[in-house]
Design a protein around this motif. Sequence first.
Motif: not given
Length: 460
Positions: A140-148
């Motif tokens: 989840r954290i990786e997905a949020i970082a990539a989207a940001e």
Amino acid sequence: MPYQFAPPTDAALPLHVIEAAALDAWLDGQAPEVAAWVRLNGFAGKIGQALLVPGAGGLAAMALAGYGSARERARGHFALAAAVAKLPEGTYALASGLEGPERETECLGWLLCDYAFDRYRKKHPRAVRLVAPEDVDAARIEAIAAAEAMVRDLVNTPTSDMGPDRLEAAAAELAQAHGARFSSVVGDDLLEQNFPMIHAVGRASTTAPRLIEFRWGESGPKLTLVGKGVCFDTGGLDLKPAASMKLMKKDMGGAANVLGLAAMIMTLKLPVQLRVLIPAVENSVAGNAFRPGDILTSRKGLTVEINNTDAEGRLVLADALALGAEEAPDLMISMATLTGAARVAVGPDIAPFYTDDDDAAARLAEAAKAVDDPVWRMPFHAPYEKKIEPGIADLDNAPEGGFAGSITAALFLRRFAGDGRYMHFDIYAWQPSSEPAQPKGGSGQAIRALLQAIPGIAAS
């Protein structure tokens, strides 16, 4: 890889995250030579401090990162990232400290330290990697970082490389990556398919206006995201002064944030039926530009008197919202860099939002606090409705007087959003000065809070 945690490894250096008030107690539990080294180097646990502690053979035995106090951390975001910038390259694993709800947020901040906008000037990011703690949701954290990072790239890219056609290409690429169904309506086809205000705002540009759409998900609540995609805003015939035009490449920040939120939703496979709508235009000056005093007829049939061509974002959003409302989604959200009044009210850091749904507002406020993504509820103040009713037409796109500009813009949009659950975000999408893990430039805003809150809101 950028925006990803390092795999577990025995070579990772233990990292102790230490609050200033807890330093003495921590040192009491260490060997005398460690305590002496820490004190000799002036490490006091302040935010932004980092220190390697030597071990046998001259190699580092551990690393320390200052975490200040709760009061100091409340004055910014991603406090651990301030120390990450000072750590040598290498791989680290959390050994102590950083407990509680801040853990995932600070891990996200660590990943976002990788971000650099290097499209036009190559930069070499430092390889300071973190092993994912076992008790965090690493995916989840990786997905949020990539989207940001994607949001930042979209907003930072100048209009020469991010006009309506390029924004469409970025949306199509995202849709294709997740198997979403993509379509668009371009140029004069907007008139044939009844999107007259999107066409009117964008027709003066050499790049045709368009409505971008994609759909993803086959079950769950219907969620529609609408993002303002004004890829550059000259102000139209009510031309902006040069100083006000400098940042207008970011006037598609609402679209960028909607795409970032959609990327998170699809990557994490939230159980929703997602629909994304982006009216993409450039508000330019030419002989066929729409004029002050014109009256436009919207997709919904409401007529709009144009009292300022620089209040164009609400016009393109109106047609897109009307389309979205026709399917009566369970939740519709619009995001737009819509008004300077919102910045005056809450500054660049807070995302003001509007909704008539008290439960949705409460869920969002709770989520925003949990993930450190600040929002603030603003009122759909009914007595101001008369300000957007000029008399000669159904609506006025730029009421005189200058008061309550963000509220009147939100009230305007609500006229097109139908009777279902609706939330509007008047965001800034720009970081005016560099902070830890947040370099100056394009920025995601409210999308982490929405990701946290949407499952509960949409299902309620």
